[in-house]
Design a protein around this motif. Structure first.
Motif, PDB file in Angstrom:
ATOM      1  N   HIS A 134       4.854  16.736  -5.609  1.00 35.18           N
ATOM      2  CA  HIS A 134       5.910  16.410  -4.648  1.00 35.18           C
ATOM      3  C   HIS A 134       5.344  16.226  -3.241  1.00 35.18           C
ATOM      4  N   ALA A 135       4.290  16.977  -2.913  1.00 35.34           N
ATOM      5  CA  ALA A 135       3.680  16.852  -1.589  1.00 35.34           C
ATOM      6  C   ALA A 135       3.093  15.454  -1.386  1.00 35.34           C
ATOM      7  N   ILE A 136       2.447  14.915  -2.420  1.00 34.06           N
ATOM      8  CA  ILE A 136       1.897  13.551  -2.315  1.00 34.06           C
ATOM      9  C   ILE A 136       3.021  12.547  -2.115  1.00 34.06           C
ATOM     10  N   GLU A 137       4.104  12.734  -2.833  1.00 41.83           N
ATOM     11  CA  GLU A 137       5.215  11.798  -2.698  1.00 41.83           C
ATOM     12  C   GLU A 137       5.859  11.912  -1.319  1.00 41.83           C
ATOM     13  N   ARG A 138       5.960  13.144  -0.800  1.00 42.78           N
ATOM     14  CA  ARG A 138       6.498  13.310   0.566  1.00 42.78           C
ATOM     15  C   ARG A 138       5.576  12.638   1.582  1.00 42.78           C
ATOM     16  N   PHE A 139       4.263  12.817   1.399  1.00 38.86           N
ATOM     17  CA  PHE A 139       3.315  12.148   2.282  1.00 38.86           C
ATOM     18  C   PHE A 139       3.474  10.638   2.187  1.00 38.86           C
ATOM     19  N   ARG A 140       3.574  10.158   0.980  1.00 35.03           N
ATOM     20  CA  ARG A 140       3.696   8.711   0.753  1.00 35.03           C
ATOM     21  C   ARG A 140       4.906   8.141   1.491  1.00 35.03           C
ATOM     22  N   ASN A 141       6.013   8.861   1.415  1.00 36.51           N
ATOM     23  CA  ASN A 141       7.237   8.419   2.091  1.00 36.51           C
ATOM     24  C   ASN A 141       7.085   8.468   3.606  1.00 36.51           C
ATOM     25  N   SER A 142       6.282   9.421   4.094  1.00 33.32           N
ATOM     26  CA  SER A 142       6.054   9.529   5.545  1.00 33.32           C
ATOM     27  C   SER A 142       5.089   8.458   6.037  1.00 33.32           C
ATOM     28  N   PHE A 143       4.058   8.203   5.237  1.00 36.24           N
ATOM     29  CA  PHE A 143       3.012   7.273   5.663  1.00 36.24           C
ATOM     30  C   PHE A 143       3.469   5.821   5.577  1.00 36.24           C
ATOM     31  N   LEU A 144       4.191   5.511   4.504  1.00 43.10           N
ATOM     32  CA  LEU A 144       4.628   4.130   4.293  1.00 43.10           C
ATOM     33  C   LEU A 144       6.020   3.928   4.871  1.00 43.10           C
ATOM     34  N   GLU A 145       6.196   2.860   5.578  1.00 47.61           N
ATOM     35  CA  GLU A 145       7.531   2.543   6.085  1.00 47.61           C
ATOM     36  C   GLU A 145       8.356   1.940   4.948  1.00 47.61           C
ATOM     37  N   THR A 146       9.660   1.983   5.098  1.00 50.77           N
ATOM     38  CA  THR A 146      10.542   1.565   4.007  1.00 50.77           C
ATOM     39  C   THR A 146      10.402   0.082   3.678  1.00 50.77           C
ATOM     40  N   GLU A 147      10.090  -0.716   4.679  1.00 55.81           N
ATOM     41  CA  GLU A 147       9.928  -2.151   4.425  1.00 55.81           C
ATOM     42  C   GLU A 147       8.686  -2.385   3.554  1.00 55.81           C
ATOM     43  N   LYS A 148       8.848  -3.148   2.507  1.00 55.94           N
ATOM     44  CA  LYS A 148       7.754  -3.399   1.569  1.00 55.94           C
ATOM     45  C   LYS A 148       6.573  -4.073   2.267  1.00 55.94           C
ATOM     46  N   HIS A 149       5.381  -3.643   1.910  1.00 62.49           N
ATOM     47  CA  HIS A 149       4.160  -4.225   2.464  1.00 62.49           C
ATOM     48  C   HIS A 149       3.098  -4.196   1.374  1.00 62.49           C
ATOM     49  N   ARG A 150       2.195  -5.147   1.403  1.00 60.99           N
ATOM     50  CA  ARG A 150       1.162  -5.225   0.360  1.00 60.99           C
ATOM     51  C   ARG A 150       0.323  -3.949   0.311  1.00 60.99           C
ATOM     52  N   SER A 151       0.232  -3.225   1.430  1.00 62.44           N
ATOM     53  CA  SER A 151      -0.611  -2.029   1.501  1.00 62.44           C
ATOM     54  C   SER A 151      -0.056  -0.849   0.716  1.00 62.44           C
ATOM     55  N   HIS A 152       1.220  -0.898   0.333  1.00 61.52           N
ATOM     56  CA  HIS A 152       1.831   0.217  -0.393  1.00 61.52           C
ATOM     57  C   HIS A 152       1.082   0.523  -1.687  1.00 61.52           C
ATOM     58  N   LYS A 153       0.471  -0.492  -2.284  1.00 61.28           N
ATOM     59  CA  LYS A 153      -0.208  -0.290  -3.567  1.00 61.28           C
ATOM     60  C   LYS A 153      -1.449   0.592  -3.421  1.00 61.28           C
ATOM     61  N   HIS A 154      -1.928   0.770  -2.188  1.00 59.45           N
ATOM     62  CA  HIS A 154      -3.137   1.560  -1.980  1.00 59.45           C
ATOM     63  C   HIS A 154      -2.841   3.056  -1.829  1.00 59.45           C
ATOM     64  N   ILE A 155      -1.566   3.417  -1.810  1.00 54.62           N
ATOM     65  CA  ILE A 155      -1.181   4.834  -1.800  1.00 54.62           C
ATOM     66  C   ILE A 155      -0.449   5.107  -3.112  1.00 54.62           C
ATOM     67  N   SER A 156      -1.134   5.707  -4.052  1.00 55.06           N
ATOM     68  CA  SER A 156      -0.586   5.885  -5.403  1.00 55.06           C
ATOM     69  C   SER A 156       0.579   6.868  -5.424  1.00 55.06           C
ATOM     70  N   SER A 157       1.468   6.668  -6.393  1.00 55.21           N
ATOM     71  CA  SER A 157       2.639   7.525  -6.543  1.00 55.21           C
ATOM     72  C   SER A 157       2.593   8.287  -7.865  1.00 55.21           C
ATOM     73  N   PRO A 158       2.445   9.617  -7.814  1.00 55.60           N
ATOM     74  CA  PRO A 158       2.514  10.388  -9.059  1.00 55.60           C
ATOM     75  C   PRO A 158       3.902  10.331  -9.693  1.00 55.60           C
ATOM     76  N   TYR A 159       4.930  10.020  -8.894  1.00 54.13           N
ATOM     77  CA  TYR A 159       6.280   9.854  -9.456  1.00 54.13           C
ATOM     78  C   TYR A 159       6.320   8.669 -10.417  1.00 54.13           C
ATOM     79  N   LYS A 160       5.370   7.733 -10.240  1.00 55.46           N
ATOM     80  CA  LYS A 160       5.260   6.586 -11.145  1.00 55.46           C
ATOM     81  C   LYS A 160       4.177   6.842 -12.200  1.00 55.46           C
TER      82      LYS A 160
END
Length: 255
Positions: A134-160
């Motif tokens: 959950h900590a990684i996912e919280r970080f991911r949500n903090s680091f990535l802005e809600t608007e989709k960007h190609r860079s999102h793929k470089h921060i992996s999601s354990p929820y996925k």
């Protein structure tokens, strides 16, 4: 091997590879070039983010990143100009991590360090959590802005169900405390008992050969299966076995 034999074997291998000479050929050498906490965090996070493929090429690409940042990551993140970002946009950095991704990361770092002294604040584990899921996912949500960007793929999601290997490796660097000189242990408020093994082809294959996991995929479910196994050997410092599994994978000792 029975339980005690396997435990002793893995402790021996962890001890063998958790040594300063490990740094020389590993991407962890990149943050080891710095002494300021924020420099270590930024250099470490970027080096971990591009850690796929040949280790020599990873280190070479990470050095390119440091050069672009004037070998002062924290200062660059806080004080870059729009011209600096324009100059980065079209650069080739490392495989699919390109100048657009690097520029995006710099902006996100700027925003986060304006609000927080350390990345540690974004990775806190909360009761009754047992790992960094959950900590990684919280970080991911903090680091990535809600608007989709190609860079999102470089921060992996354990929820996925991603193994999030690179983030878990970065967390080991920052959180794990010992006196061997490899890991930094500069995050004082996160207990290393929550750390997992960064799961990749090498560590996954060795874990299967040793009977530590049964799943065939290198995904988050396997990370958690491996958690259960290695914490029986040392519940307070499970991530030390990353050195054992990685070393056995690189030397092909068990083949």
């Amino acid at each position: 091997m029975n339980f005690e034999e396997l435990k002793n074997f893995l402790n021996e291998k962890a001890d063998q590879y958790n040594a300063p000479d490990f740094i020389e050929n590993d991407p962890i050498q990149i943050p080891h070039r710095f002494s300021v906490k924020q420099d270590i965090e930024i250099a470490g996070f970027l080096a971990a983010t591009i850690s796929w493929g040949n280790r020599k090429s990873i280190i070479k690409s990470a050095e390119k990143i440091l050069d672009i940042m004037g070998n002062s990551p924290y200062d660059f993140v806080l004080n870059y100009s729009e011209k600096d970002l324009e100059n980065i946009q079209d650069k080739s950095i490392h495989r699919t991590f390109n100048g657009q991704d690097f520029s995006y990361f710099i902006k996100q770092f700027n925003r986060i360090y304006t609000e927080h002294e350390s990345l540690e604040n974004l990775f806190k584990v909360q009761e009754p959590e047992v790992n960094f899921l959950h900590a990684i996912e919280r970080f991911r949500n903090s680091f990535l802005e809600t608007e989709k960007h190609r860079s999102h793929k470089h921060i992996s999601s354990p929820y996925k169900n991603s193994s999030a290997k690179r983030i878990i490796m970065f967390l080991r660097w920052m959180v794990r405390k010992d006196k061997r000189g490899v890991d930094f242990g500069i995050w004082e408020n996160i207990d290393q008992k929550y750390l997992s093994i960064p799961l990749d082809v090498h560590t996954g294959n060795i874990s299967r050969k040793l009977g530590l996991v049964s799943r065939t995929q290198n995904d988050w479910k396997t990370v958690e299966e491996l958690d259960v196994a290695i914490r029986k050997f040392d519940e307070n410092d499970p991530a030390k076995y990353d050195f054992a599994l990685f070393g056995l994978g690189v030397t092909k000792e068990l083949l």
